[in-house]
Design a protein around this motif. Structure first.
Motif, PDB file in Angstrom:
ATOM      1  N   ILE A   1       0.838  -1.198   0.000  1.00 44.83           N
ATOM      2  CA  ILE A   1       0.000   0.000   0.000  1.00 44.83           C
ATOM      3  C   ILE A   1       0.875   1.249   0.000  1.00 44.83           C
ATOM      4  CG2 ILE A   1      -1.744   1.288   1.323  1.00 44.83           C
ATOM      5  CD1 ILE A   1      -2.720  -1.440   2.382  1.00 44.83           C
ATOM      6  N   ASN A   2       1.959   1.201   0.767  1.00 45.05           N
ATOM      7  CA  ASN A   2       2.895   2.317   0.817  1.00 45.05           C
ATOM      8  C   ASN A   2       3.475   2.605  -0.565  1.00 45.05           C
ATOM      9  OD1 ASN A   2       4.988   4.114   2.275  1.00 45.05           O
ATOM     10  ND2 ASN A   2       6.267   2.604   1.256  1.00 45.05           N
ATOM     11  N   ASN A   3       3.841   1.563  -1.303  1.00 46.37           N
ATOM     12  CA  ASN A   3       4.402   1.747  -2.647  1.00 46.37           C
ATOM     13  C   ASN A   3       3.399   2.375  -3.596  1.00 46.37           C
ATOM     14  OD1 ASN A   3       6.782   0.567  -1.767  1.00 46.37           O
ATOM     15  ND2 ASN A   3       6.232  -1.474  -2.491  1.00 46.37           N
ATOM     16  N   ALA A   4       2.128   1.970  -3.487  1.00 45.87           N
ATOM     17  CA  ALA A   4       1.089   2.535  -4.352  1.00 45.87           C
ATOM     18  C   ALA A   4       0.897   4.017  -4.068  1.00 45.87           C
ATOM     19  CB  ALA A   4      -0.225   1.777  -4.149  1.00 45.87           C
ATOM     20  N   PHE A   5       0.850   4.385  -2.794  1.00 46.70           N
ATOM     21  CA  PHE A   5       0.690   5.803  -2.434  1.00 46.70           C
ATOM     22  C   PHE A   5       1.937   6.596  -2.808  1.00 46.70           C
ATOM     23  CE2 PHE A   5      -3.007   4.454  -0.192  1.00 46.70           C
ATOM     24  CZ  PHE A   5      -3.777   5.588   0.008  1.00 46.70           C
ATOM     25  N   GLY A   6       3.109   5.976  -2.674  1.00 46.41           N
ATOM     26  CA  GLY A   6       4.335   6.649  -3.075  1.00 46.41           C
ATOM     27  C   GLY A   6       4.359   6.958  -4.564  1.00 46.41           C
ATOM     28  N   ALA A   7       3.854   6.020  -5.377  1.00 45.02           N
ATOM     29  CA  ALA A   7       3.781   6.252  -6.828  1.00 45.02           C
ATOM     30  C   ALA A   7       2.833   7.411  -7.142  1.00 45.02           C
ATOM     31  CB  ALA A   7       3.310   4.982  -7.529  1.00 45.02           C
ATOM     32  N   LEU A   8       1.716   7.488  -6.414  1.00 42.33           N
ATOM     33  CA  LEU A   8       0.778   8.596  -6.599  1.00 42.33           C
ATOM     34  C   LEU A   8       1.441   9.923  -6.266  1.00 42.33           C
ATOM     35  CD1 LEU A   8      -2.071   9.849  -6.975  1.00 42.33           C
ATOM     36  CD2 LEU A   8      -2.490   9.323  -4.566  1.00 42.33           C
ATOM     37  N   CYS A   9       2.159   9.956  -5.154  1.00 43.78           N
ATOM     38  CA  CYS A   9       2.830  11.180  -4.737  1.00 43.78           C
ATOM     39  C   CYS A   9       3.877  11.610  -5.763  1.00 43.78           C
ATOM     40  CB  CYS A   9       3.475  10.973  -3.372  1.00 43.78           C
ATOM     41  SG  CYS A   9       4.315  12.418  -2.737  1.00 43.78           S
ATOM     42  N   ASN A  10       4.648  10.662  -6.279  1.00 40.73           N
ATOM     43  CA  ASN A  10       5.658  10.979  -7.291  1.00 40.73           C
ATOM     44  C   ASN A  10       5.031  11.526  -8.561  1.00 40.73           C
ATOM     45  OD1 ASN A  10       7.868  10.237  -5.736  1.00 40.73           O
ATOM     46  ND2 ASN A  10       7.797   8.109  -6.394  1.00 40.73           N
ATOM     47  N   SER A  11       3.877  10.979  -8.941  1.00 43.34           N
ATOM     48  CA  SER A  11       3.207  11.461 -10.151  1.00 43.34           C
ATOM     49  C   SER A  11       2.740  12.906 -10.001  1.00 43.34           C
ATOM     50  CB  SER A  11       2.008  10.560 -10.478  1.00 43.34           C
ATOM     51  OG  SER A  11       0.988  10.713  -9.508  1.00 43.34           O
ATOM     52  N   ILE A  12       2.535  13.351  -8.754  1.00 40.05           N
ATOM     53  CA  ILE A  12       2.130  14.741  -8.513  1.00 40.05           C
ATOM     54  C   ILE A  12       3.330  15.672  -8.542  1.00 40.05           C
ATOM     55  CG2 ILE A  12       1.135  16.325  -6.803  1.00 40.05           C
ATOM     56  CD1 ILE A  12      -0.602  13.992  -5.848  1.00 40.05           C
ATOM     57  N   ILE A  13       4.414  15.275  -7.894  1.00 36.80           N
ATOM     58  CA  ILE A  13       5.553  16.177  -7.744  1.00 36.80           C
ATOM     59  C   ILE A  13       6.450  16.215  -8.976  1.00 36.80           C
ATOM     60  CG2 ILE A  13       7.155  14.517  -6.718  1.00 36.80           C
ATOM     61  CD1 ILE A  13       6.625  18.211  -5.690  1.00 36.80           C
ATOM     62  N   ILE A  14       6.484  15.147  -9.769  1.00 37.13           N
ATOM     63  CA  ILE A  14       7.381  15.098 -10.931  1.00 37.13           C
ATOM     64  C   ILE A  14       7.137  16.243 -11.912  1.00 37.13           C
ATOM     65  CG2 ILE A  14       7.777  13.784 -13.079  1.00 37.13           C
ATOM     66  CD1 ILE A  14       7.953  11.276 -11.359  1.00 37.13           C
ATOM     67  N   PRO A  15       5.878  16.586 -12.275  1.00 36.67           N
ATOM     68  CA  PRO A  15       5.692  17.721 -13.197  1.00 36.67           C
ATOM     69  C   PRO A  15       6.095  19.063 -12.604  1.00 36.67           C
ATOM     70  CG  PRO A  15       3.730  16.321 -13.110  1.00 36.67           C
ATOM     71  CD  PRO A  15       4.603  15.922 -11.981  1.00 36.67           C
ATOM     72  N   LEU A  16       6.057  19.192 -11.278  1.00 41.45           N
ATOM     73  CA  LEU A  16       6.366  20.470 -10.640  1.00 41.45           C
ATOM     74  C   LEU A  16       7.856  20.657 -10.373  1.00 41.45           C
ATOM     75  CD1 LEU A  16       3.473  20.617  -8.009  1.00 41.45           C
ATOM     76  CD2 LEU A  16       3.655  21.969 -10.097  1.00 41.45           C
ATOM     77  N   ARG A  17       8.586  19.562 -10.176  1.00 39.63           N
ATOM     78  CA  ARG A  17       9.994  19.652  -9.768  1.00 39.63           C
ATOM     79  C   ARG A  17      10.856  20.444 -10.759  1.00 39.63           C
ATOM     80  NH1 ARG A  17      13.136  16.614  -6.235  1.00 39.63           N
ATOM     81  NH2 ARG A  17      11.406  15.184  -5.879  1.00 39.63           N
ATOM     82  N   PRO A  18      10.819  20.157 -12.093  1.00 34.43           N
ATOM     83  CA  PRO A  18      11.661  20.943 -13.006  1.00 34.43           C
ATOM     84  C   PRO A  18      11.337  22.432 -12.976  1.00 34.43           C
ATOM     85  CG  PRO A  18      10.780  18.987 -14.095  1.00 34.43           C
ATOM     86  CD  PRO A  18      10.053  19.122 -12.814  1.00 34.43           C
ATOM     87  N   ALA A  19      10.044  22.757 -12.902  1.00 35.53           N
ATOM     88  CA  ALA A  19       9.649  24.167 -12.866  1.00 35.53           C
ATOM     89  C   ALA A  19      10.144  24.845 -11.590  1.00 35.53           C
ATOM     90  CB  ALA A  19       8.135  24.274 -12.972  1.00 35.53           C
ATOM     91  N   MET A  20      10.142  24.116 -10.455  1.00 35.58           N
ATOM     92  CA  MET A  20      10.621  24.680  -9.195  1.00 35.58           C
ATOM     93  C   MET A  20      12.126  24.948  -9.255  1.00 35.58           C
ATOM     94  SD  MET A  20       8.418  22.318  -6.511  1.00 35.58           S
ATOM     95  CE  MET A  20       9.085  23.099  -5.042  1.00 35.58           C
ATOM     96  N   ILE A  21      12.873  24.002  -9.797  1.00 36.13           N
ATOM     97  CA  ILE A  21      14.328  24.174  -9.896  1.00 36.13           C
ATOM     98  C   ILE A  21      14.667  25.306 -10.861  1.00 36.13           C
ATOM     99  CG2 ILE A  21      16.469  23.049 -10.627  1.00 36.13           C
ATOM    100  CD1 ILE A  21      15.266  20.417  -9.624  1.00 36.13           C
ATOM    101  N   LYS A  22      13.928  25.401 -11.966  1.00 36.84           N
ATOM    102  CA  LYS A  22      14.144  26.475 -12.937  1.00 36.84           C
ATOM    103  C   LYS A  22      13.824  27.833 -12.318  1.00 36.84           C
ATOM    104  CE  LYS A  22      12.677  27.987 -17.546  1.00 36.84           C
ATOM    105  NZ  LYS A  22      11.769  27.701 -18.688  1.00 36.84           N
ATOM    106  N   ALA A  23      12.730  27.910 -11.562  1.00 37.80           N
ATOM    107  CA  ALA A  23      12.353  29.169 -10.923  1.00 37.80           C
ATOM    108  C   ALA A  23      13.412  29.608  -9.914  1.00 37.80           C
ATOM    109  CB  ALA A  23      10.991  29.021 -10.242  1.00 37.80           C
ATOM    110  N   TYR A  24      13.989  28.664  -9.181  1.00 40.12           N
ATOM    111  CA  TYR A  24      15.042  29.018  -8.230  1.00 40.12           C
ATOM    112  C   TYR A  24      16.286  29.508  -8.967  1.00 40.12           C
ATOM    113  CZ  TYR A  24      18.402  28.748  -4.418  1.00 40.12           C
ATOM    114  OH  TYR A  24      19.366  29.067  -3.492  1.00 40.12           O
ATOM    115  N   ALA A  25      16.656  28.827 -10.050  1.00 40.57           N
ATOM    116  CA  ALA A  25      17.843  29.228 -10.820  1.00 40.57           C
ATOM    117  C   ALA A  25      17.681  30.634 -11.397  1.00 40.57           C
ATOM    118  CB  ALA A  25      18.101  28.216 -11.928  1.00 40.57           C
ATOM    119  N   GLU A  26      16.457  30.982 -11.788  1.00 42.62           N
ATOM    120  CA  GLU A  26      16.174  32.307 -12.347  1.00 42.62           C
ATOM    121  C   GLU A  26      15.875  33.347 -11.274  1.00 42.62           C
ATOM    122  OE1 GLU A  26      12.932  31.506 -14.959  1.00 42.62           O
ATOM    123  OE2 GLU A  26      14.202  30.685 -16.555  1.00 42.62           O
TER     124      GLU A  26
END
Length: 388
Positions: free
Chosen positions: A149-174
């Motif tokens: 169950i933990n692995n299933a919820f972890g996959a859900l969480c990753n699917s949420i944060i993955i699209p946001l992570r590059p934009a967050m790192i780019k915003a910090y760099a800029e």
């Protein structure tokens, strides 16, 4: 024993090919080609499903056969990522470099990140060993179901944060910190309310779910499964924090402080069991340690990212989240108590509870600017899918 040895060898090579694909998946994330990642991930899931379906169809030991299929799946997925990366990104072609400073920075970053991941894996696997020593196979199996169950919820969480992570790192760099703060807030709220929307009905109806899924009615299995969901909600809230810390490059200090707390879980569990406390205290220990570690994460973020405010984090995320959680759990439990049929109760709870959390999150948990960011990401995702 022969089957276990073969499975071990297959697992080692599966792990190696999973490591090989990391630079290519990283390039996909950096270019924000999330649709490609989604398609390949779907292919990987289908390959693993096919492997499970084919078990017992050939004159080979089932365990060895499944391990071999997972290795073949890993090789296929690595090949797809490598082909796509080399075909679309110039940085995915090998170039020899003698820049020692670059090597040092990469090894430091990856090494401390690996230390953080190993600490979390060690906490889970270490508790498996302790449970097996103190309580035996049945409790160990209950913990194993909880980890699924933990692995299933972890996959859900990753699917949420993955699209946001590059934009967050780019915003910090800029140095676009106002936009980064919006992304950080949106990421936290998406993770929190999505996990609450899915986790609450599962916790409430766990006895029926385990009974229908695995024909299990044992109370220890039910309690472990419920506690692991609480643990994953607490743990998953670190993802947006870690994304910003990685953008700052201060991973050594961050992981050293946080994972030193995480590693305390095993001696705490050992003490609990030595004093003859029940087996579920392993998960109590994991939850307690994750809460303390999260507090340390907040102070680390405040130190290394001056635009972050702990007071704002509490007032805009935690307090509304706790309020919505209490209202959602209370109303769902009230509905649950007034329906006698197991099937109808599960159906109504799984319709009502997610709807309540989603509507409440939009009305009470997010402000206008955050709604705009959420809507723009949803619109961008849909547009990209239609234009392909």
């Amino acid at each position: 024993m022969t089957a276990v040895i073969w499975l071990y060898q297959f697992t080692i090579f599966t792990f190696i090919f999973s490591l090989f694909q990391i630079p290519y998946t990283a390039a996909i994330f950096a270019h924000e080609d999330i649709g490609v990642y989604a398609v390949v991930s779907t292919v990987e899931c289908l390959l693993r499903l096919g492997a499970a379906i084919l078990i017992g169809k050939f004159m080979i030991d089932n365990l060895s056969f499944y391990g071999m299929c997972l290795l073949i799946s890993s090789i296929i997925i690595f090949t797809i990522y490598m082909w796509y990366g080399k075909a679309h990104y110039k940085e995915c072609h090998y170039h020899k470099t003698t820049d020692r400073k670059l090597y040092k920075e990469l090894l430091s970053f990856s090494g401390w990140t690996l230390f953080g991941n190993v600490a979390n894996i060690g906490m889970q696997q270490g508790n498996i060993i302790l449970l097996n020593i103190f309580f035996g196979a049945t409790i160990n199996a209950a913990f194993g179901v909880a980890l699924q169950i933990n692995n299933a919820f972890g996959a859900l969480c990753n699917s949420i944060i993955i699209p946001l992570r590059p934009a967050m790192i780019k915003a910090y760099a800029e140095e676009n910190f106002s936009y980064l703060n919006k992304l950080f807030s949106v990421g936290n709220k998406l993770i929190l309310y999505a996990l609450l929307a899915i986790g609450t009905p599962i916790i409430l109806e766990m006895p029926n779910i385990l009974n229908w899924w695995l024909n299990i009615t044992d109370e220890s299995f039910i309690l472990f499964a419920r506690l692991i969901i609480i643990y994953i909600v607490c743990l998953s809230m670190n993802n947006p924090i870690t994304a910003i810390i990685q953008a700052t490059g201060k991973v050594k200090e961050y992981h050293l402080k946080v994972e030193s707390i995480t590693l305390l879980c095993l001696p705490i569990s050992w003490l609990f069991f030595t004093f003859h406390l029940p087996s579920y205290f392993a998960l109590i220990s994991m939850i307690a340690v994750s809460v303390v570690a999260h507090t340390i994460r907040l102070f680390c973020l405040r130190k290394y990212y001056r635009s972050f405010s702990i007071n704002s984090y509490v007032t805009t995320l935690l307090l509304p989240g706790i309020t919505i959680l209490i209202l959602g759990v209370g109303s769902s439990h009230l509905l649950q108590q007034n329906i006698d049929s197991n099937f109808l109760r599960v159906l109504f709870i799984f319709l009502y509870s997610p709807t309540f959390f989603i509507v409440s999150a939009l009305l009470l948990g997010t402000n206008k600017s955050e709604k705009k960011v959420i809507y723009s990401y949803v619109h961008s995702f849909i547009t990209k899918r239609l234009c392909r």
